[in-house]
Write a protein that holds these residues in place. Structure first.
Motif, short mmCIF file in Angstrom:
data_model
loop_
_atom_site.label_atom_id
_atom_site.label_comp_id
_atom_site.label_asym_id
_atom_site.label_seq_id
_atom_site.Cartn_x
_atom_site.Cartn_y
_atom_site.Cartn_z
N LEU A 52 0.81 -1.14 -0.04
CA LEU A 52 0.06 -0.01 0.19
C LEU A 52 0.99 1.26 0.03
O LEU A 52 1.98 1.26 0.56
CB LEU A 52 -0.86 0.09 1.22
CG LEU A 52 -1.80 -1.17 1.42
CD1 LEU A 52 -2.64 -1.04 2.88
CD2 LEU A 52 -2.78 -1.38 0.32
N ALA A 91 -11.70 7.76 -3.71
CA ALA A 91 -12.50 6.72 -2.77
C ALA A 91 -13.83 7.45 -3.06
O ALA A 91 -14.13 8.65 -2.95
CB ALA A 91 -12.10 6.44 -1.48
N THR A 122 -15.86 10.33 -9.45
CA THR A 122 -14.82 9.03 -9.03
C THR A 122 -14.07 8.62 -10.09
O THR A 122 -14.46 8.46 -11.29
CB THR A 122 -15.49 8.01 -8.39
OG1 THR A 122 -16.50 8.44 -7.35
CG2 THR A 122 -14.56 6.75 -7.98
N ARG A 177 -10.61 2.80 -10.71
CA ARG A 177 -9.38 2.20 -9.79
C ARG A 177 -8.49 2.07 -10.89
O ARG A 177 -7.18 2.33 -10.49
CB ARG A 177 -9.85 1.15 -9.03
CG ARG A 177 -8.63 0.55 -8.15
CD ARG A 177 -9.18 -0.25 -7.02
NE ARG A 177 -9.74 0.59 -6.14
CZ ARG A 177 -11.17 0.47 -5.68
NH1 ARG A 177 -12.07 -0.36 -6.32
NH2 ARG A 177 -11.75 1.44 -4.86
N TYR A 225 -9.35 8.43 0.83
CA TYR A 225 -8.76 7.35 0.29
C TYR A 225 -9.09 6.11 1.13
O TYR A 225 -9.81 6.20 2.10
CB TYR A 225 -7.22 7.31 0.38
CG TYR A 225 -6.80 7.70 1.63
CD1 TYR A 225 -6.07 6.58 2.60
CD2 TYR A 225 -6.58 8.88 2.33
CE1 TYR A 225 -5.79 6.56 3.70
CE2 TYR A 225 -6.31 9.08 3.76
CZ TYR A 225 -5.55 7.74 4.47
OH TYR A 225 -5.29 7.91 5.64
N ASP A 226 -8.81 5.00 0.60
CA ASP A 226 -9.02 3.44 1.21
C ASP A 226 -7.83 2.68 0.96
O ASP A 226 -7.10 2.94 -0.01
CB ASP A 226 -10.42 3.05 0.77
CG ASP A 226 -10.58 2.84 -0.56
OD1 ASP A 226 -9.79 2.86 -1.22
OD2 ASP A 226 -11.80 2.81 -1.12
N ASP A 227 -8.01 1.63 1.29
CA ASP A 227 -6.72 0.70 0.80
C ASP A 227 -6.62 0.32 -0.48
O ASP A 227 -5.66 0.08 -1.20
CB ASP A 227 -6.82 -0.74 1.89
CG ASP A 227 -6.44 -0.54 3.33
OD1 ASP A 227 -5.72 0.58 3.59
OD2 ASP A 227 -6.59 -1.50 4.03
N ASP A 228 -7.83 0.13 -1.14
CA ASP A 228 -7.77 -0.09 -2.63
C ASP A 228 -7.10 0.99 -3.20
O ASP A 228 -6.39 0.80 -4.36
CB ASP A 228 -9.23 -0.26 -3.09
CG ASP A 228 -10.07 -1.60 -2.51
OD1 ASP A 228 -8.99 -2.55 -2.19
OD2 ASP A 228 -11.12 -1.69 -2.78
N ALA A 229 -7.43 2.33 -2.81
CA ALA A 229 -6.93 3.39 -3.72
C ALA A 229 -5.32 3.44 -3.18
O ALA A 229 -4.56 3.81 -4.16
CB ALA A 229 -7.32 4.78 -3.31
N ARG A 230 -5.06 3.34 -2.47
CA ARG A 230 -3.35 3.06 -2.00
C ARG A 230 -2.61 1.91 -2.59
O ARG A 230 -1.64 2.16 -3.01
CB ARG A 230 -3.24 2.79 -0.33
CG ARG A 230 -3.89 4.08 0.64
CD ARG A 230 -3.77 3.90 2.04
NE ARG A 230 -2.24 3.52 2.42
CZ ARG A 230 -1.99 2.94 3.45
NH1 ARG A 230 -3.12 2.77 4.46
NH2 ARG A 230 -1.02 2.82 3.86
N ARG A 231 -3.49 1.08 -2.79
CA ARG A 231 -2.75 -0.15 -3.79
C ARG A 231 -2.64 -0.01 -5.13
O ARG A 231 -1.80 -0.10 -5.71
CB ARG A 231 -3.83 -1.44 -3.42
CG ARG A 231 -3.03 -2.71 -4.05
CD ARG A 231 -3.88 -3.80 -3.81
NE ARG A 231 -3.87 -4.23 -2.18
CZ ARG A 231 -4.87 -4.01 -1.32
NH1 ARG A 231 -6.21 -3.58 -1.85
NH2 ARG A 231 -4.73 -4.06 0.03
N ALA A 232 -3.80 0.89 -5.76
CA ALA A 232 -3.97 1.15 -7.14
C ALA A 232 -2.54 2.20 -7.38
O ALA A 232 -2.21 2.33 -8.61
CB ALA A 232 -5.11 1.76 -7.31
#
Length: 299
Positions: A79, A170, A178, A181, A214-221
């Motif tokens: 992340l 997010a 939005t 992703r 933000y969320d974890d999916d955004a941090r991963r992307a």
């Protein structure tokens, strides 16, 4: 500490969706370095000895290489790391940051005369000799390329990434459109491309999520973009504010050693920020604070 998007204060909510920043003439920047792609070998590379300077002329000293700005290693699971302030700082330093927001669909509003910049604020920061970091959207750099170049070549400032579109990474995020992703890393890169096209050179690999969401999916992307996400620990409350003294009080009272303040620089939606800065800077200096860019705060 990291500030989760869904727990942002109401003031942060207002501040997250603002627009604009600007700048006047910068101090003369250093001459740009020779392109790395030059095909002419240096004397050291070719083994040849450099020619001595002509009689009566002293050779110019070599310019030191620009030091790479610090970044944070990815968090667990790959992340993107999130930075909000310098924890347990022994030094009384504070970073003022200014969001230059402009969404991808606000061109018509700019064409009708709405100003998303604030040259007077940038001029005041220069006059007061305040180092600062401007989180700029790519769309803003396209709208005001001369100002982006001026800010981005002034050693007092650095430009960080606030996305190209200022769309949310997010949801829900205060009504912002939005970014899909799969398109997030490309949106960030498009902003960096816009800064380069404008001629800005003081660009750092930091990113602020539009709306602070933000969320974890955004941090991963965002991992492929190679950026460190930067939030804040002091909300200025300058969004839509009409009382400059209230903004100044909130910042001066909230700053601690190592703080990172979020502010805005738009004439249309943060009209008293420049006036507040004229109080914030001398009052914090009287308390012993020194103003630094995010790259120094993070070092």
């Amino acid at each position: 500490m990291t500030i989760p998007a869904r727990k942002l204060s109401a003031l942060a909510l207002l501040g997250a969706v603002l627009v604009g920043c600007g700048g006047g003439a910068a101090e003369p920047p250093p001459a740009p370095a020779s392109p790395a792609s030059s095909t002419k070998p240096s004397p050291a590379a070719s083994g040849a000895k450099a020619a001595p300077p002509a009689p009566g002329h002293q050779a110019a000293p070599a310019r030191p290489a620009r030091k790479a700005p610090p970044t944070l290693a990815p968090a667990a699971g790959g992340l993107t790391a999130v930075y909000s302030h310098r924890a347990k700082s022994a030094e009384k330093v504070v970073a003022l940051t200014f969001d230059a927001d402009m969404t991808a669909d606000q061109g018509p509003r700019a064409a009708r005369g709405e100003r998303f910049d604030n040259p007077q604020l940038i001029a005041t920061l220069r006059r007061l000799k305040v180092d600062a970091t401007v989180f700029m959207t790519g769309r803003w750099a396209e709208e005001y390329p001369d100002q982006a170049r001026s800010i981005g070549n002034d050693p007092r400032f650095e430009i960080a990434n606030h996305s190209y579109s200022h769309y949310a990474f997010a949801e829900p995020c205060y009504g912002l459109p939005t970014v899909a992703r799969p398109d997030m890393a490309a949106d960030v890169q498009r902003a960096f491309d816009a800064f380069r096209d404008a001629g800005a050179t003081n660009v750092v690999p930091y990113f602020r999520f539009p709306g602070g969401c933000y969320d974890d999916d955004a941090r991963r992307a965002l991992a492929p973009a190679g950026v460190t996400a930067v939030q804040w620990d002091v909300v200025s409350g300058d969004a839509f504010a009409k009382d400059a003294d209230a903004v100044a009080d909130q910042v001066v009272d909230g700053v601690r050693p190592g703080s990172l303040v979020v502010m805005h620089c738009t004439r249309s939606a943060a009209p008293v920020t420049e006036q507040a800065i004229r109080r914030i800077v001398p009052e914090l200096r009287a308390k012993g604070y020194r103003f630094v860019k995010v790259s120094e705060l993070m070092s």
